[in-house]
Design an enzyme around this catalytic site. Structure first.
Site, PDB file in Angstrom:
ATOM      1  N   ASN A 228     -53.459  21.655  -3.880  1.00 24.01           N
ATOM      2  CA  ASN A 228     -53.660  20.412  -3.117  1.00 24.01           C
ATOM      3  C   ASN A 228     -52.854  20.430  -1.828  1.00 24.01           C
ATOM      4  O   ASN A 228     -51.722  20.914  -1.773  1.00 24.01           O
ATOM      5  CB  ASN A 228     -53.355  19.168  -3.969  1.00 24.01           C
TER       6      ASN A 228
ATOM      7  N   GLU B 202     -58.929  21.412  -6.264  1.00 20.54           N
ATOM      8  CA  GLU B 202     -60.250  21.874  -6.714  1.00 20.54           C
ATOM      9  C   GLU B 202     -61.171  22.100  -5.514  1.00 20.54           C
ATOM     10  O   GLU B 202     -61.871  23.111  -5.425  1.00 20.54           O
ATOM     11  CB  GLU B 202     -60.891  20.836  -7.645  1.00 20.54           C
TER      12      GLU B 202
ATOM     13  N   CYS C 292     -60.822  14.538 -10.068  1.00 21.18           N
ATOM     14  CA  CYS C 292     -61.272  13.243  -9.549  1.00 21.18           C
ATOM     15  C   CYS C 292     -62.787  13.254  -9.341  1.00 21.18           C
ATOM     16  O   CYS C 292     -63.428  14.317  -9.344  1.00 21.18           O
ATOM     17  CB  CYS C 292     -60.542  12.907  -8.250  1.00 21.18           C
TER      18      CYS C 292
ATOM     19  N   GLU D 180     -51.708  17.877   1.090  1.00 16.93           N
ATOM     20  CA  GLU D 180     -51.616  16.471   1.502  1.00 16.93           C
ATOM     21  C   GLU D 180     -51.408  16.373   3.013  1.00 16.93           C
ATOM     22  O   GLU D 180     -51.213  17.365   3.710  1.00 16.93           O
ATOM     23  CB  GLU D 180     -50.485  15.795   0.725  1.00 16.93           C
ATOM     24  N   ASN D 181     -51.470  15.129   3.489  1.00 16.11           N
ATOM     25  CA  ASN D 181     -51.325  14.901   4.930  1.00 16.11           C
ATOM     26  C   ASN D 181     -50.692  13.532   5.142  1.00 16.11           C
ATOM     27  O   ASN D 181     -50.938  12.604   4.350  1.00 16.11           O
ATOM     28  CB  ASN D 181     -52.712  14.963   5.590  1.00 16.11           C
TER      29      ASN D 181
ATOM     30  N   CYS E 223     -64.181  15.541  -6.535  1.00 15.32           N
ATOM     31  CA  CYS E 223     -64.179  16.970  -6.889  1.00 15.32           C
ATOM     32  C   CYS E 223     -65.291  17.278  -7.877  1.00 15.32           C
ATOM     33  O   CYS E 223     -65.946  18.324  -7.789  1.00 15.32           O
ATOM     34  CB  CYS E 223     -62.824  17.375  -7.466  1.00 15.32           C
TER      35      CYS E 223
HETATM   36  N1  THU Z   1     -55.026  15.955  -6.912  1.00 17.15           N
HETATM   37  C1  THU Z   1     -55.658  17.153  -6.996  1.00 17.15           C
HETATM   38  O1  THU Z   1     -55.389  18.075  -6.230  1.00 17.15           O
HETATM   39  N2  THU Z   1     -56.574  17.319  -7.986  1.00 17.15           N
HETATM   40  C2  THU Z   1     -56.896  16.366  -8.910  1.00 17.15           C
HETATM   41  O2  THU Z   1     -57.724  16.632  -9.780  1.00 17.15           O
HETATM   42  C3  THU Z   1     -56.257  15.065  -8.867  1.00 17.15           C
HETATM   43  C4  THU Z   1     -55.305  14.829  -7.761  1.00 17.15           C
HETATM   44  C5  THU Z   1     -53.990  15.801  -5.890  1.00 17.15           C
HETATM   45  C6  THU Z   1     -54.285  14.839  -4.780  1.00 17.15           C
HETATM   46  C7  THU Z   1     -52.889  14.473  -4.332  1.00 17.15           C
HETATM   47  O3  THU Z   1     -52.409  15.479  -3.454  1.00 17.15           O
HETATM   48  C8  THU Z   1     -52.061  14.549  -5.599  1.00 17.15           C
HETATM   49  O4  THU Z   1     -52.816  15.341  -6.511  1.00 17.15           O
HETATM   50  C9  THU Z   1     -51.748  13.206  -6.211  1.00 17.15           C
HETATM   51  O5  THU Z   1     -52.866  12.480  -6.422  1.00 17.15           O
END
Ligand code: THU
Length: 164
Positions: free
Chosen positions: A63, A76, A113, A65-66, A116
């Site tokens: 993941n 994913e 989520c 983030e920003n 995804c």
């Molecule tokens: N996140 C994912 O990368 N995959 C998931 O299936 C659920 C959430 C990430 C998004 C964010 O960077 C962090 O987890 C917290 O939600």
């Protein structure tokens, strides 16, 4: 006339990673390895995803983030879009997902989520081959054999939807 229907979601639970096949264990290990590249200074929640492709390639993503929160992307989709752009015609054979919080792999598996899942099913549909998704926690591993079990009633493409 009202017709009541039921949908059955099938999945398997495992207590330990070594109950999976050696190839799946390898995929889970790759998803764990890529946790270290997660950029998650806001949530401190790291997610790693690994895809095994039919040509033997393993594609991973974490993941990202920003500071403008919605601009970030889940692990994913990072992996899926990379696989789609690098190997557009190669079907996915299996996917593994792992998460850690403040450096420790979480006890119970996360499941992806909705956004995804939509991307996961699109790649499954274009290749016409169901693939398993392995969601890994320390004390439980959950596996579905087909993305459809994660996203019943999914949206397909615009043409399909228009014909329904
Ligand atoms: N996140 C994912 O990368 N995959 C998931 O299936 C659920 C959430 C990430 C998004 C964010 O960077 C962090 O987890 C917290 O939600």
């Amino acid at each position: 006339m009202i017709v009541s229907k039921e949908l059955i979601v099938k999945y398997s639970e495992f207590a330990r990673v070594d109950e999976l096949s050696p190839r799946e264990v390898e995929l889970v290990d790759k998803a764990k390895d890529v946790l270290s590249s997660s950029y998650s200074p806001y949530s401190h929640f790291s997610v790693g995803a690994a895809l095994l492709l039919e040509n033997g390639e393993i594609i991973t993503g974490s993941n990202q983030e920003n500071g403008a929160y919605p601009s970030g992307l889940c692990a994913e989709r990072v992996a899926l879009f990379y696989a789609g752009s690098k190997f557009p015609n190669v079907p996915i054979v299996a996917m593994a997902i792992v998460a850690s919080y403040n450096g420790a792999i979480i006890q119970l598996p996360i499941s992806p989520c909705g956004a995804c899942r939509q991307v996961m099913i699109e790649y499954q549909n274009i290749h016409g081959k169901p693939y398993p998704v392995i969601m890994v926690g320390q004390s439980k591993i959950v596996k579905v054999e087909d993305v459809r079990f994660l996203l019943p009633f999914s949206f397909s493409n615009v043409e399909d939807a228009a014909q329904k």
